[in-house]
Design a protein around this motif. Structure first.
Motif, PDB file in Angstrom:
ATOM      1  N   PRO A  10     -25.433  -8.369 -30.608  1.00  0.00           N
ATOM      2  CA  PRO A  10     -25.761  -7.277 -29.677  1.00  0.00           C
ATOM      3  C   PRO A  10     -26.777  -7.685 -28.622  1.00  0.00           C
ATOM      4  O   PRO A  10     -26.698  -7.247 -27.466  1.00  0.00           O
ATOM      5  N   LEU A  11     -27.711  -8.556 -28.993  1.00  0.00           N
ATOM      6  CA  LEU A  11     -28.680  -8.993 -27.989  1.00  0.00           C
ATOM      7  C   LEU A  11     -28.034  -9.900 -26.955  1.00  0.00           C
ATOM      8  O   LEU A  11     -28.335  -9.821 -25.768  1.00  0.00           O
ATOM      9  N   GLU A  12     -27.134 -10.775 -27.412  1.00  0.00           N
ATOM     10  CA  GLU A  12     -26.462 -11.636 -26.438  1.00  0.00           C
ATOM     11  C   GLU A  12     -25.672 -10.782 -25.447  1.00  0.00           C
ATOM     12  O   GLU A  12     -25.689 -11.023 -24.241  1.00  0.00           O
ATOM     13  N   ASP A  13     -25.006  -9.768 -25.969  1.00  0.00           N
ATOM     14  CA  ASP A  13     -24.242  -8.875 -25.092  1.00  0.00           C
ATOM     15  C   ASP A  13     -25.158  -8.157 -24.105  1.00  0.00           C
ATOM     16  O   ASP A  13     -24.774  -7.854 -22.969  1.00  0.00           O
ATOM     17  N   ALA A  14     -26.366  -7.853 -24.558  1.00  0.00           N
ATOM     18  CA  ALA A  14     -27.293  -7.149 -23.671  1.00  0.00           C
ATOM     19  C   ALA A  14     -27.838  -8.063 -22.584  1.00  0.00           C
ATOM     20  O   ALA A  14     -28.132  -7.627 -21.476  1.00  0.00           O
ATOM     21  N   VAL A  15     -27.950  -9.346 -22.904  1.00  0.00           N
ATOM     22  CA  VAL A  15     -28.538 -10.292 -21.948  1.00  0.00           C
ATOM     23  C   VAL A  15     -27.500 -10.735 -20.906  1.00  0.00           C
ATOM     24  O   VAL A  15     -27.803 -10.826 -19.723  1.00  0.00           O
ATOM     25  N   LEU A  16     -26.271 -10.986 -21.345  1.00  0.00           N
ATOM     26  CA  LEU A  16     -25.252 -11.505 -20.422  1.00  0.00           C
ATOM     27  C   LEU A  16     -24.514 -10.359 -19.725  1.00  0.00           C
ATOM     28  O   LEU A  16     -24.349  -9.280 -20.295  1.00  0.00           O
ATOM     29  N   PRO A  17     -24.056 -10.572 -18.500  1.00  0.00           N
ATOM     30  CA  PRO A  17     -23.330  -9.512 -17.796  1.00  0.00           C
ATOM     31  C   PRO A  17     -22.044  -9.136 -18.534  1.00  0.00           C
ATOM     32  O   PRO A  17     -21.283 -10.008 -18.928  1.00  0.00           O
ATOM     33  N   GLN A  18     -21.849  -7.852 -18.719  1.00  0.00           N
ATOM     34  CA  GLN A  18     -20.644  -7.355 -19.356  1.00  0.00           C
ATOM     35  C   GLN A  18     -19.732  -6.725 -18.296  1.00  0.00           C
ATOM     36  O   GLN A  18     -20.192  -6.284 -17.250  1.00  0.00           O
ATOM     37  N   THR A  19     -18.459  -6.667 -18.590  1.00  0.00           N
ATOM     38  CA  THR A  19     -17.504  -6.136 -17.615  1.00  0.00           C
ATOM     39  C   THR A  19     -17.881  -4.711 -17.199  1.00  0.00           C
ATOM     40  O   THR A  19     -17.717  -4.333 -16.041  1.00  0.00           O
ATOM     41  N   GLU A  20     -18.404  -3.933 -18.144  1.00  0.00           N
ATOM     42  CA  GLU A  20     -18.789  -2.562 -17.822  1.00  0.00           C
ATOM     43  C   GLU A  20     -19.861  -2.531 -16.724  1.00  0.00           C
ATOM     44  O   GLU A  20     -19.813  -1.717 -15.800  1.00  0.00           O
ATOM     45  N   GLU A  21     -20.802  -3.471 -16.826  1.00  0.00           N
ATOM     46  CA  GLU A  21     -21.851  -3.534 -15.803  1.00  0.00           C
ATOM     47  C   GLU A  21     -21.266  -3.971 -14.445  1.00  0.00           C
ATOM     48  O   GLU A  21     -21.673  -3.489 -13.389  1.00  0.00           O
ATOM     49  N   VAL A  22     -20.293  -4.871 -14.517  1.00  0.00           N
ATOM     50  CA  VAL A  22     -19.639  -5.315 -13.278  1.00  0.00           C
ATOM     51  C   VAL A  22     -18.950  -4.120 -12.619  1.00  0.00           C
ATOM     52  O   VAL A  22     -19.073  -3.898 -11.407  1.00  0.00           O
ATOM     53  N   ILE A  23     -18.267  -3.331 -13.428  1.00  0.00           N
ATOM     54  CA  ILE A  23     -17.563  -2.154 -12.902  1.00  0.00           C
ATOM     55  C   ILE A  23     -18.567  -1.175 -12.273  1.00  0.00           C
ATOM     56  O   ILE A  23     -18.387  -0.713 -11.144  1.00  0.00           O
ATOM     57  N   GLU A  24     -19.635  -0.914 -13.000  1.00  0.00           N
ATOM     58  CA  GLU A  24     -20.614   0.059 -12.499  1.00  0.00           C
ATOM     59  C   GLU A  24     -21.270  -0.406 -11.219  1.00  0.00           C
ATOM     60  O   GLU A  24     -21.467   0.371 -10.276  1.00  0.00           O
ATOM     61  N   THR A  25     -21.600  -1.693 -11.179  1.00  0.00           N
ATOM     62  CA  THR A  25     -22.270  -2.211  -9.988  1.00  0.00           C
ATOM     63  C   THR A  25     -21.337  -2.173  -8.785  1.00  0.00           C
ATOM     64  O   THR A  25     -21.727  -1.762  -7.693  1.00  0.00           O
ATOM     65  N   LEU A  26     -20.093  -2.602  -9.000  1.00  0.00           N
ATOM     66  CA  LEU A  26     -19.132  -2.593  -7.888  1.00  0.00           C
ATOM     67  C   LEU A  26     -18.904  -1.164  -7.398  1.00  0.00           C
ATOM     68  O   LEU A  26     -18.842  -0.907  -6.188  1.00  0.00           O
ATOM     69  N   ARG A  27     -18.813  -0.239  -8.326  1.00  0.00           N
ATOM     70  CA  ARG A  27     -18.586   1.156  -7.963  1.00  0.00           C
ATOM     71  C   ARG A  27     -19.757   1.678  -7.124  1.00  0.00           C
ATOM     72  O   ARG A  27     -19.579   2.295  -6.088  1.00  0.00           O
ATOM     73  N   LYS A  28     -20.937   1.332  -7.591  1.00  0.00           N
ATOM     74  CA  LYS A  28     -22.137   1.812  -6.906  1.00  0.00           C
ATOM     75  C   LYS A  28     -22.238   1.224  -5.497  1.00  0.00           C
ATOM     76  O   LYS A  28     -22.523   1.929  -4.529  1.00  0.00           O
TER      77      LYS A  28
END
Lengths: 436, 332
Positions: free
Chosen positions: B310-328
């Motif tokens: 879970p920490l590795e997932d929190a540190v590295l960019p996840q697809t969900e974050e990519v989606i949110e950032t692009l949307r924003k």
């Protein structure tokens, strides 16, 4: 710290999707220490105090006490002391950052070398109502298309005007023009008044037109459109002037710093002729159906800016100068034009214009009238040529003087007499007296 | 001429592509040879060179001691003497052992003497395999700062082969970054083309009009996933695959950003001075008057890569974050 840090709703348990702010322990404007409790958050399981991940000042509270928001929602902003504080809004904002990031903040802070948390993608300053926050693209498009941004509704966050909004406004602006064109005129006019430019071929270099080129283009097209141009020319025997120049040009240059070209002689002769033929020193007001004959003579002189454009600075009351004064005045305005130090006053108010392609070896030129003048004179190249003097053939300095005039203002007879007046002055005046 | 059973299978993985391309280059050019820890008898830490020792012999598939500094220096010497070594680092993380021969010899020698140093440094890099802080790192930024090195980071099976072939044939030292995460996850139908893909040419992986996502390696795959999701919301994402970081095809990126007016740069390396900072800066300089939003970076947090999932997932960019950032970026 220098960055503004957003505080997000923390994830308080494995199966917890939202949290409720039950109490803010700090008010906007309060300073907050690292790890100092910032607010109390409740879930259906627990109530806990949330420690600040940063030291700073609480700049903004985005979710007031009592509101329930999803994990990851932005709750507040903390920034350096002195940063502008915002008001506390009434409503919560939707989640805008990954919940995982908020959870990982602890790891971030734990890194000893890390002084400041990374600014997240959402760290942009908030736009204000009315869309004052304008992106470079929006500013550029608005300027290029002369749009009034106050008339455009923004569809972005907080009403920010986005690219799409400007593009829609541009399309709207083009609409009426397009529909006008779409209706074919009844009269049998030519198919296209403005043929499309050919596409750039491979190897062609496409350069944007400079501002001065665009202004020139617009003014020249306009002048040709409103004024019916007629060109008439005379040949002038400059022999007397050539002799005066040969005798005095070195001394003149040493004394005044200006070159003793043919131009100031022509200007002097023109200024006198303009008094004799006031219609040539005039402007047409076709709306008022009047010809305004100017009492003063203000001569514009075309100055080349190293092929990067043309300017026509004005020598006011040029009829008050002798050749010496005109030479110095031409020198001064040319230098100012090239240095870019001309004032707006020096670029307007002309009553007549001269352009002098002669030093570049031109034979006869037909320039475009500098509006709102009614005539422009070209002083073409002066060269030694055979000519008839009395009953003999002599070699004299000869050159063409051409006048392009607005046929609305006067006719060819006036032009011929005006040019003859100039020619006679140039050939017969005692120039030595003016230079010596 | 298959070297192992994967190659006769109906699908080719990213890992197979590297193996096939490497074998093909060794067939084509006798001066190409492979060296590294366990590349011979063991067939490589990730089995890239399985069967290579039998096929090409121990003189061309060289097992080395656990001594990156030494064998990387040896590769530099071999290249200077006219061979074309391919060095495998078991994990890119270990390349810091070999910093000196790479920077002071490989990246400098041609400049100093005119003698080329055609070495390919194969580096399995990146996280998401729960391998912890010393087996998950992204190393591109250390080396991108050094003039004289090329850096290649394929995002697709086809490019893994095509770019490796170009890297081996290139007369410069090339850092070839292989995504461990994509090794067995990315597949295409066999057979695979083994034509070289030119270095320094980015690819428009997906066309779009609203926002440009610039990435490389695993980020391109994340970007394509995100673009698919956002397309359903009516947000059109253009995905640019840099393919090579040095030289960077900035023209393709600028052309795209001028079209979409918005740019997001994504990579798995840490944010601070990650290669995204360079790309964002280039975009800012070239596209300022075309930008409708700040150029935004998505990257790992500035921490070591945790071993905990879970920490590795929190540190590295996840697809969900990519989606949110692009949307924003596209919508606000």
């Amino acid at each position: 710290m220098s960055d503004i840090v957003e505080i997000h709703m923390p994830k308080l348990g494995e199966s917890v999707a939202e949290g409720t702010i039950s109490e803010w322990l700090k008010a906007v404007g309060d300073s907050v220490d690292f790890d100092e409790s910032l607010f109390v958050v409740e879930t259906d399981k627990i109530a806990t105090e949330f420690p600040s991940p940063e030291a700073g000042v609480l700049l903004e509270i985005l979710v007031p006490a009592g509101e329930t928001v999803p994990i990851g929602a932005t709750l507040a902003r903390i920034g350096p002391a002195g940063a502008a504080t915002g008001a506390s809004p009434a409503a919560a904002k939707p989640a805008d950052a990954a919940a995982a990031k908020a959870a990982a903040m602890a790891a971030e802070v734990a890194e000893p070398a890390t002084a400041a948390a990374p600014a997240t993608a959402s760290a942009a300053p908030a736009a204000h109502k009315g869309g004052e926050l304008l992106s470079p693209l929006v500013r550029r498009l608005a300027a290029e298309h002369h749009l009034d941004l106050a008339q455009i509704a923004g569809s972005g966050a907080n009403g920010r005007i986005m690219r799409e909004d400007v593009e829609a406004a541009i399309r709207k602006q083009l609409q009426p023009a397009v529909s006008k064109v779409a209706i074919p005129p009844v009269a049998p006019v030519s198919a296209s008044s403005s043929p499309a430019s050919p596409p750039a071929a491979k190897g062609d270099k496409v350069v944007p037109l400079s501002r001065i080129r665009l202004v020139t283009a617009q003014r020249m097209v306009e002048s040709k459109r409103i004024a019916p141009h007629v060109w008439t020319s005379v040949e002038v025997d400059y022999e007397n002037i050539a002799k005066v120049r040969a005798r005095h040009k070195d001394r003149f240059k040493a004394e005044t710093g200006a070159s003793l070209t043919y131009l100031p002689f022509v200007m002097r002769a023109v200024a006198d002729a303009l008094h004799a033929f006031p219609a040539v020193n005039s402007s047409v007001d076709i709306e008022a159906k009047t010809l305004i004959m100017h009492s003063e003579v203000h001569l514009a002189v075309a100055v080349d800016l190293d092929e990067k454009g043309l300017m026509a600075p004005v020598i006011r009351n040029a009829d008050m100068f002798n050749v010496r004064g005109l030479a110095k005045a031409v020198q001064a305005v040319s230098a100012a034009a090239k240095k870019g130090t001309l004032t707006p006053d020096q670029l307007q108010g002309s009553t007549f214009t001269l352009t002098s392609p002669g030093p570049l070896g031109s034979f006869a030129s037909a320039p475009i009238i500098n509006q709102p003048n009614v005539a422009i004179m070209a002083t073409d190249g002066v060269a030694r040529k055979p000519t008839v003097v009395g009953d003999a053939i002599a070699i004299h300095h000869l050159g063409v003087l051409g006048l392009c005039y607005d046929h609305r203002a006067f006719d060819g007879v006036t032009t011929a007499r005006f040019l003859d007046h100039v020619r006679t002055s140039l050939q017969e005046r005692d120039w030595e007296a003016e230079i010596g | 001429m298959p070297t192992n059973k994967e190659q006769v299978a109906e699908e080719v993985t990213y890992l197979d592509a590297i193996s096939q391309a490497l074998a093909a280059e060794m067939e084509r050019d006798e001066s190409v040879f492979l060296m590294g820890e366990d590349v011979g008898q063991f067939g490589g830490a990730f089995k890239i060179s399985k069967g290579f020792m039998e096929r090409f012999g121990a003189r061309r598939v060289v097992d080395t001691p656990i001594a990156e500094n030494g064998f990387t220096g040896m590769a530099a010497g071999a290249a200077i003497c006219g061979l074309r070594p391919v060095v495998e680092f078991q994990f890119a993380d270990f390349i810091s052992q070999a910093f000196d021969p790479i920077i002071n010899v490989m990246a400098r020698h041609h400049y100093r003497t005119g003698v080329p140093v055609p070495v390919t440094l194969r580096c399995p890099f990146g996280g998401r395999l729960r391998a912890g802080p010393t087996h998950s790192q992204s190393i591109e930024s250390y080396f991108a700062h050094v003039p004289g090195l090329k850096i290649v980071a394929p995002a697709t099976v086809e490019d893994a082969a095509g770019l490796l072939i170009s890297s081996i044939r290139d007369n410069n030292p090339v850092l070839f970054l292989e995504s461990k995460y994509l090794y067995r996850r990315l597949k295409v139908p066999a057979p695979l083309s083994l034509e070289p893909t030119p270095l320094g040419v980015a690819k428009v992986a997906r066309e779009g009009t609203d926002v440009t996502l610039v990435s490389y390696s695993v980020g391109v795959q994340q970007g394509l996933e995100a673009a698919e999701v956002l397309a359903r919301e009516g947000i059109s994402v253009e995905v640019i695959d840099c393919r090579t970081l040095v030289p960077l095809d900035i023209d393709t990126i600028v052309k795209s950003v001028k079209k979409t007016s918005r740019a997001v740069v994504l990579h798995e390396a840490a944010r601070r001075l990650g290669y995204g900072a360079e790309i964002a800066s280039e975009i800012g300089e070239a596209c300022f008057w075309f930008l409708d939003a700040p150029v935004t970076r998505i990257a790992a947090l500035n921490t070591p890569i945790p071993t905990s999932p879970p920490l590795e997932d929190a540190v590295l960019p996840q697809t969900e974050e990519v989606i949110e950032t692009l949307r924003k970026v596209a919508r606000s």
